[in-house]
Design a protein around this motif. Sequence first.
Motif, short mmCIF file in Angstrom:
data_model
loop_
_atom_site.label_atom_id
_atom_site.label_comp_id
_atom_site.label_asym_id
_atom_site.label_seq_id
_atom_site.Cartn_x
_atom_site.Cartn_y
_atom_site.Cartn_z
N SER A 189 0.89 -1.16 0.00
CA SER A 189 0.00 0.00 0.00
C SER A 189 0.93 1.22 0.00
O SER A 189 1.65 1.46 0.96
N ASN A 190 0.93 1.95 -1.12
CA ASN A 190 1.87 3.06 -1.26
C ASN A 190 1.30 4.09 -2.22
O ASN A 190 0.12 4.03 -2.59
N LEU A 191 2.13 5.04 -2.61
CA LEU A 191 1.66 6.18 -3.42
C LEU A 191 2.59 6.46 -4.58
O LEU A 191 3.65 5.86 -4.71
N ASP A 192 2.18 7.40 -5.42
CA ASP A 192 3.02 7.79 -6.54
C ASP A 192 4.12 8.74 -6.09
O ASP A 192 3.92 9.50 -5.14
N PRO A 193 5.29 8.69 -6.76
CA PRO A 193 5.58 7.99 -8.02
C PRO A 193 5.93 6.51 -7.90
O PRO A 193 6.14 5.84 -8.92
N VAL A 194 6.00 5.97 -6.69
CA VAL A 194 6.36 4.56 -6.49
C VAL A 194 5.42 3.63 -7.27
O VAL A 194 5.87 2.70 -7.96
N ILE A 195 4.12 3.89 -7.18
CA ILE A 195 3.12 3.00 -7.81
C ILE A 195 3.27 2.96 -9.33
O ILE A 195 3.30 1.89 -9.95
N THR A 196 3.36 4.13 -9.95
CA THR A 196 3.48 4.18 -11.42
C THR A 196 4.76 3.48 -11.88
O THR A 196 4.76 2.77 -12.89
N LEU A 197 5.85 3.66 -11.14
CA LEU A 197 7.11 3.01 -11.49
C LEU A 197 6.96 1.49 -11.48
O LEU A 197 7.38 0.80 -12.42
N LEU A 198 6.32 0.96 -10.43
CA LEU A 198 6.17 -0.49 -10.30
C LEU A 198 5.17 -1.09 -11.29
O LEU A 198 5.38 -2.18 -11.82
N THR A 199 4.08 -0.38 -11.53
CA THR A 199 3.08 -0.92 -12.46
C THR A 199 3.60 -0.90 -13.90
O THR A 199 3.35 -1.83 -14.66
N ARG A 200 4.35 0.14 -14.25
CA ARG A 200 4.88 0.21 -15.61
C ARG A 200 5.93 -0.85 -15.88
O ARG A 200 6.11 -1.30 -17.01
N SER A 201 6.65 -1.26 -14.82
CA SER A 201 7.69 -2.28 -15.00
C SER A 201 7.14 -3.69 -14.80
O SER A 201 7.87 -4.67 -14.91
N GLY A 202 5.82 -3.77 -14.49
CA GLY A 202 5.20 -5.09 -14.33
C GLY A 202 5.44 -5.72 -12.98
O GLY A 202 5.22 -6.93 -12.79
N ASP A 203 5.90 -4.92 -12.01
CA ASP A 203 6.20 -5.45 -10.68
C ASP A 203 5.07 -5.26 -9.68
O ASP A 203 5.23 -5.55 -8.49
N MET A 204 3.94 -4.76 -10.14
CA MET A 204 2.78 -4.62 -9.25
C MET A 204 1.50 -4.75 -10.06
O MET A 204 1.40 -4.25 -11.18
N ARG A 205 0.53 -5.42 -9.44
CA ARG A 205 -0.81 -5.52 -10.03
C ARG A 205 -1.77 -4.79 -9.09
O ARG A 205 -1.89 -5.14 -7.92
N ILE A 206 -2.44 -3.77 -9.58
CA ILE A 206 -3.30 -2.92 -8.74
C ILE A 206 -4.59 -3.64 -8.35
O ILE A 206 -5.26 -4.26 -9.17
N VAL A 207 -4.93 -3.50 -7.05
CA VAL A 207 -6.16 -4.07 -6.51
C VAL A 207 -7.15 -2.95 -6.17
O VAL A 207 -8.33 -3.01 -6.53
N THR A 208 -6.69 -1.94 -5.46
CA THR A 208 -7.52 -0.79 -5.09
C THR A 208 -6.75 0.50 -5.39
O THR A 208 -5.59 0.63 -4.98
N ASP A 209 -7.41 1.43 -6.09
CA ASP A 209 -6.73 2.65 -6.54
C ASP A 209 -7.52 3.89 -6.14
O ASP A 209 -8.52 4.24 -6.77
N THR A 210 -7.08 4.57 -5.07
CA THR A 210 -7.81 5.76 -4.62
C THR A 210 -7.22 7.05 -5.20
O THR A 210 -7.50 8.13 -4.71
#
Length: 343
Positions: A189-210
């Motif tokens: 559970s974290n925030l940007d820019p960490v989230i965008t970095l991980l999702t773009r590299s395929g290292d995270m799959r989003i479950v809940t996005d507030t």
Amino acid sequence: MTFTRRDFIVGSMAAAALPQLAQAQALEKTKLTIAVGGKNLFYYLPLTIAEQLGYFKAEGLDVTIVDFAGGSRALQAVVGGSADVVSGAFEHTINMQFKGQPMRAFVLQGAAPQIVLGVNPKTLPNFKSVADLKGKKIGVTAPGSSTNVLANFVLAKAGLKPSDVSFVGVGAGSGAVAAMRAGQIDAMSNLDPVITLLTRSGDMRIVTDTRNMAEAEKVFGGPMPAGCLYAPQPFLDKHPHTAQALANAMVRANKWIQQAGGGDIIKAVPESYLLGDRAVYIDGFLAAKQAMSVDGSFPAKGAETAFRALASVDDKLAAAKLNLNAVYTNDFVKKANAKYPRG
């Protein structure tokens, strides 16, 4: 008595300085410290903009910003007396009233939490629902911070208690990215820019996005105020002009952000915020922008929403009779908007 050109210039400069001098004299405290947990996050972007563009200085303030691993640590700094004001999550004001240490939020930075809960595709390749997180490790910026609160809330909706998982503090920067990529945590559970970095590299799959306003309201059942400036009630009582100056600077920053593009943001923030990828940072900004406050005002139902979220995982808090009107005020923001209608 004759006046030379030099006398005229000196007199003019002195006259021009009078308003600033009067302003500085009106402030009860000009030097102050703001504690923040994860300054590089978009969650706190208005704070950085107010600092970088000189808005605090324009109000006669000499502000030192001290960065901590998470919002709960920043709160501890103010409780302990090493900082005056917190730039942190709104819901801490409710917890502190419950503990008998009244804190009040006085200018909003985030209209929605901007927190994302996602799973690690390496350690949970067959993830189907939040219930699959039972017994797993979940990374949060710091235990007790708003990222932890969101995770608790989402877990509760799936029938899980906080004790059903293990929470790990991973910070809000490169350490969080490394923990996810190394498979040290199963979700985060974290925030940007960490989230965008991980999702773009395929290292995270989003479950809940507030970061999405509609999804945030759906998750929490109402408007959920997020990042804000808050302080102990005695500080606001003793330093109303100083608090007003802070609110003025933050409202200007909020309005600047609403008019800014990705290129403007890149120029305004420190290079270290970009985590080595300007394109990712701009994408993160565009994703988070809609969840940022337009004018610093707290929504009327915001305190109720935050209380419900906290009460869902804390039976003692749920049974408490709290004065939710005492955890925030829009008085400073109204004056700030009158002074800076266009930012």
